[in-house]
Design a protein around this motif. Structure first.
Motif, PDB file in Angstrom:
ATOM      1  N   LEU A 132       0.784  -1.220   0.000  1.00 50.16           N
ATOM      2  CA  LEU A 132       0.000   0.000   0.000  1.00 50.16           C
ATOM      3  C   LEU A 132       0.827   1.287   0.000  1.00 50.16           C
ATOM      4  CD1 LEU A 132      -3.014  -0.868   2.336  1.00 50.16           C
ATOM      5  CD2 LEU A 132      -2.860  -0.977  -0.150  1.00 50.16           C
ATOM      6  N   ILE A 133       1.923   1.307   0.727  1.00 50.44           N
ATOM      7  CA  ILE A 133       2.721   2.538   0.760  1.00 50.44           C
ATOM      8  C   ILE A 133       3.210   2.939  -0.636  1.00 50.44           C
ATOM      9  CG2 ILE A 133       4.864   3.592   1.623  1.00 50.44           C
ATOM     10  CD1 ILE A 133       4.392   2.198   4.272  1.00 50.44           C
ATOM     11  N   PRO A 134       3.690   2.009  -1.477  1.00 51.88           N
ATOM     12  CA  PRO A 134       4.188   2.426  -2.799  1.00 51.88           C
ATOM     13  C   PRO A 134       3.131   3.031  -3.719  1.00 51.88           C
ATOM     14  CG  PRO A 134       5.059   0.271  -2.203  1.00 51.88           C
ATOM     15  CD  PRO A 134       4.005   0.591  -1.203  1.00 51.88           C
ATOM     16  N   ILE A 135       1.846   2.772  -3.486  1.00 50.95           N
ATOM     17  CA  ILE A 135       0.815   3.317  -4.362  1.00 50.95           C
ATOM     18  C   ILE A 135       0.084   4.493  -3.723  1.00 50.95           C
ATOM     19  CG2 ILE A 135       0.479   1.119  -5.556  1.00 50.95           C
ATOM     20  CD1 ILE A 135      -2.117   0.769  -3.959  1.00 50.95           C
ATOM     21  N   SER A 136       0.513   4.909  -2.534  1.00 48.39           N
ATOM     22  CA  SER A 136      -0.191   5.970  -1.819  1.00 48.39           C
ATOM     23  C   SER A 136       0.300   7.349  -2.247  1.00 48.39           C
ATOM     24  CB  SER A 136      -0.012   5.803  -0.309  1.00 48.39           C
ATOM     25  OG  SER A 136       1.348   5.959   0.050  1.00 48.39           O
ATOM     26  N   THR A 137      -0.621   8.302  -2.202  1.00 43.27           N
ATOM     27  CA  THR A 137      -0.279   9.702  -2.440  1.00 43.27           C
ATOM     28  C   THR A 137       0.260  10.336  -1.171  1.00 43.27           C
ATOM     29  OG1 THR A 137      -2.104   9.804  -4.024  1.00 43.27           O
ATOM     30  CG2 THR A 137      -1.145  11.895  -3.328  1.00 43.27           C
ATOM     31  N   VAL A 138      -0.349   9.971  -0.048  1.00 42.58           N
ATOM     32  CA  VAL A 138       0.075  10.453   1.268  1.00 42.58           C
ATOM     33  C   VAL A 138      -0.095   9.321   2.264  1.00 42.58           C
ATOM     34  CG1 VAL A 138      -0.239  12.195   3.082  1.00 42.58           C
ATOM     35  CG2 VAL A 138      -0.846  12.759   0.717  1.00 42.58           C
ATOM     36  N   ILE A 139       0.862   9.163   3.172  1.00 42.57           N
ATOM     37  CA  ILE A 139       0.658   8.282   4.324  1.00 42.57           C
ATOM     38  C   ILE A 139       0.680   9.145   5.578  1.00 42.57           C
ATOM     39  CG2 ILE A 139       1.603   6.237   3.205  1.00 42.57           C
ATOM     40  CD1 ILE A 139       4.117   6.583   4.910  1.00 42.57           C
ATOM     41  N   THR A 140      -0.154   8.786   6.560  1.00 43.26           N
ATOM     42  CA  THR A 140      -0.332   9.639   7.741  1.00 43.26           C
ATOM     43  C   THR A 140      -0.200   8.849   9.049  1.00 43.26           C
ATOM     44  OG1 THR A 140      -2.743   9.318   7.737  1.00 43.26           O
ATOM     45  CG2 THR A 140      -1.873  11.186   6.456  1.00 43.26           C
ATOM     46  N   PRO A 141       0.932   8.200   9.302  1.00 42.82           N
ATOM     47  CA  PRO A 141       1.069   7.439  10.548  1.00 42.82           C
ATOM     48  C   PRO A 141       1.188   8.349  11.761  1.00 42.82           C
ATOM     49  CG  PRO A 141       3.180   7.574   9.429  1.00 42.82           C
ATOM     50  CD  PRO A 141       2.154   8.182   8.496  1.00 42.82           C
ATOM     51  N   ASN A 142       0.747   7.836  12.916  1.00 39.04           N
ATOM     52  CA  ASN A 142       1.079   8.537  14.145  1.00 39.04           C
ATOM     53  C   ASN A 142       2.509   8.170  14.532  1.00 39.04           C
ATOM     54  OD1 ASN A 142       1.016   6.021  15.511  1.00 39.04           O
ATOM     55  ND2 ASN A 142      -1.120   6.299  16.116  1.00 39.04           N
ATOM     56  N   LEU A 143       2.975   8.690  15.656  1.00 37.15           N
ATOM     57  CA  LEU A 143       4.382   8.479  16.020  1.00 37.15           C
ATOM     58  C   LEU A 143       4.727   7.002  16.194  1.00 37.15           C
ATOM     59  CD1 LEU A 143       5.484  11.257  18.534  1.00 37.15           C
ATOM     60  CD2 LEU A 143       6.392  10.790  16.259  1.00 37.15           C
ATOM     61  N   ARG A 144       3.872   6.263  16.883  1.00 40.87           N
ATOM     62  CA  ARG A 144       4.159   4.846  17.125  1.00 40.87           C
ATOM     63  C   ARG A 144       4.172   4.063  15.823  1.00 40.87           C
ATOM     64  NH1 ARG A 144       7.244   1.386  18.595  1.00 40.87           N
ATOM     65  NH2 ARG A 144       6.456  -0.610  19.358  1.00 40.87           N
ATOM     66  N   GLU A 145       3.214   4.361  14.946  1.00 40.84           N
ATOM     67  CA  GLU A 145       3.168   3.687  13.650  1.00 40.84           C
ATOM     68  C   GLU A 145       4.371   4.062  12.801  1.00 40.84           C
ATOM     69  OE1 GLU A 145      -1.707   3.702  13.774  1.00 40.84           O
ATOM     70  OE2 GLU A 145      -0.596   5.290  12.715  1.00 40.84           O
ATOM     71  N   ALA A 146       4.790   5.327  12.877  1.00 42.00           N
ATOM     72  CA  ALA A 146       5.979   5.760  12.139  1.00 42.00           C
ATOM     73  C   ALA A 146       7.225   5.047  12.650  1.00 42.00           C
ATOM     74  CB  ALA A 146       6.145   7.269  12.252  1.00 42.00           C
ATOM     75  N   GLU A 147       7.296   4.825  13.969  1.00 41.30           N
ATOM     76  CA  GLU A 147       8.438   4.093  14.530  1.00 41.30           C
ATOM     77  C   GLU A 147       8.466   2.658  14.017  1.00 41.30           C
ATOM     78  OE1 GLU A 147       9.423   6.135  18.836  1.00 41.30           O
ATOM     79  OE2 GLU A 147       7.738   4.739  18.734  1.00 41.30           O
ATOM     80  N   ILE A 148       7.307   2.007  14.011  1.00 39.80           N
ATOM     81  CA  ILE A 148       7.244   0.621  13.556  1.00 39.80           C
ATOM     82  C   ILE A 148       7.605   0.520  12.079  1.00 39.80           C
ATOM     83  CG2 ILE A 148       5.675  -1.311  13.112  1.00 39.80           C
ATOM     84  CD1 ILE A 148       4.201  -0.475  15.700  1.00 39.80           C
ATOM     85  N   LEU A 149       7.028   1.389  11.268  1.00 41.70           N
ATOM     86  CA  LEU A 149       7.252   1.313   9.827  1.00 41.70           C
ATOM     87  C   LEU A 149       8.684   1.677   9.440  1.00 41.70           C
ATOM     88  CD1 LEU A 149       3.895   2.907   8.643  1.00 41.70           C
ATOM     89  CD2 LEU A 149       4.594   0.530   8.290  1.00 41.70           C
ATOM     90  N   SER A 150       9.246   2.686  10.104  1.00 39.33           N
ATOM     91  CA  SER A 150      10.602   3.125   9.771  1.00 39.33           C
ATOM     92  C   SER A 150      11.678   2.329  10.489  1.00 39.33           C
ATOM     93  CB  SER A 150      10.781   4.606  10.114  1.00 39.33           C
ATOM     94  OG  SER A 150      10.706   4.815  11.526  1.00 39.33           O
ATOM     95  N   ALA A 151      11.284   1.601  11.542  1.00 38.95           N
ATOM     96  CA  ALA A 151      12.205   0.795  12.361  1.00 38.95           C
ATOM     97  C   ALA A 151      13.231   1.654  13.089  1.00 38.95           C
ATOM     98  CB  ALA A 151      12.896  -0.264  11.508  1.00 38.95           C
ATOM     99  N   ILE A 152      12.850   2.880  13.427  1.00 38.06           N
ATOM    100  CA  ILE A 152      13.721   3.712  14.263  1.00 38.06           C
ATOM    101  C   ILE A 152      12.909   4.287  15.420  1.00 38.06           C
ATOM    102  CG2 ILE A 152      15.171   4.330  12.294  1.00 38.06           C
ATOM    103  CD1 ILE A 152      13.963   7.175  12.481  1.00 38.06           C
ATOM    104  N   SER A 153      13.598   4.644  16.489  1.00 34.64           N
ATOM    105  CA  SER A 153      12.948   5.290  17.628  1.00 34.64           C
ATOM    106  C   SER A 153      12.844   6.786  17.361  1.00 34.64           C
ATOM    107  CB  SER A 153      13.765   5.035  18.893  1.00 34.64           C
ATOM    108  OG  SER A 153      13.215   5.712  19.994  1.00 34.64           O
ATOM    109  N   ILE A 154      11.718   7.385  17.736  1.00 28.10           N
ATOM    110  CA  ILE A 154      11.495   8.812  17.496  1.00 28.10           C
ATOM    111  C   ILE A 154      11.339   9.517  18.835  1.00 28.10           C
ATOM    112  CG2 ILE A 154      10.013  10.533  16.415  1.00 28.10           C
ATOM    113  CD1 ILE A 154       9.150   8.412  14.404  1.00 28.10           C
TER     114      ILE A 154
END
Length: 259
Positions: A132-154
């Motif tokens: 889904l991410i490669p076909i999206s125009t915008v993704i809107t994760p919250n902080l926890r979701e962004a941490e999981i998806l990016s695999a880094i701590s924020i």
């Protein structure tokens, strides 16, 4: 030939139901209507509440598939994706979206933590990244979701920027990380990134019920992109709208007589 979607007032949410109506498809449809759009919904799940705990009940796979089939012939001006409760729902959504090559797709990658989920968080992460991410125009994760998806701590704004760069490299055109008030208890800070520029958005934290703010934010971005606002314009207008919605929220959630 590029379609002119500015006059098309049909918009779709693929999302779960919030039994209290502050978030989920209820917030999406309310936001669409507020902005003058006719909202359609493919329901992915039903949420119930018991003893202050939320329980997610996925819509049966064939029923969800039939919902998407029922919507195939409609020319949507944008599609907003919310809670996808399992791998099968995610894959069916990807198949449905594959034909919408010119339609803005706003992905709010809700991650469900529940003991009886039929997939792990890691599997979910990989599916989002691959499908889904490669076909999206915008993704809107919250902080926890962004941490999981990016695999880094924020833990700082700079960390948010690095996570946004990582998420952008997965193929999406734009990233919005909903930061909330983790960095400053007095301000809700979000970060937008278009691959070149960062836009920091900040509003004072309100002492009101903000349940559903993330859903409303993503849905508002969808309506403004459907009207062919730029990404920067869409995010700025959506941020202002969510602030107003929280100001006017009731005890169940953010959408109550928003201006």
């Amino acid at each position: 030939m590029t379609k002119d979607l500015t006059k098309n007032k049909k918009i779709l949410t693929i999302a779960g139901s919030d039994i209290l109506s502050g978030g989920g498809m209820q917030a999406d449809l309310a936001t669409f209507a507020h902005d003058g759009f006719y909202g359609f919904c493919a329901l992915t799940s039903i949420v119930t509440v018991r003893e202050d705990k939320f329980f997610v009940h996925p819509v049966e796979e064939q029923v969800f598939k039939d919902q998407l089939r029922s919507l195939q012939s409609i020319d949507f001006s944008a599609v907003k994706i919310g809670l996808l409760p399992n791998r099968k729902h995610l894959q069916l959504t990807k198949e449905f979206l594959s034909a919408l090559t010119e339609t803005p797709i706003i992905l709010d990658p809700v991650i469900v933590f529940k003991e009886n989920d039929d997939y792990s968080v890691n599997e979910m992460r990989e599916l989002f990244i691959r499908t889904l991410i490669p076909i999206s125009t915008v993704i809107t994760p919250n902080l926890r979701e962004a941490e999981i998806l990016s695999a880094i701590s924020i833990s700082t704004i700079d960390d948010m920027k690095e996570a946004a760069r990582i998420l952008y490299r997965f193929g999406t055109k734009n990233v919005v990380i909903k930061g909330g008030n983790r960095f400053n208890p007095k301000y809700a800070i979000d970060l937008a990134y278009d691959g070149e520029h960062f836009y920091e958005l900040s509003n004072p934290v309100l002492d009101k019920n903000n349940n559903g703010a993330g859903c409303t934010f993503a849905a508002s971005i969808a309506t403004h992109l459907a009207q062919r606002d730029t990404f920067e314009q869409a995010v700025g207008k959506a941020k202002s709208f969510v602030y107003q919605a929280i100001q006017n929220s009731n005890q169940y959630g953010v959408f109550q007589n928003a201006k």
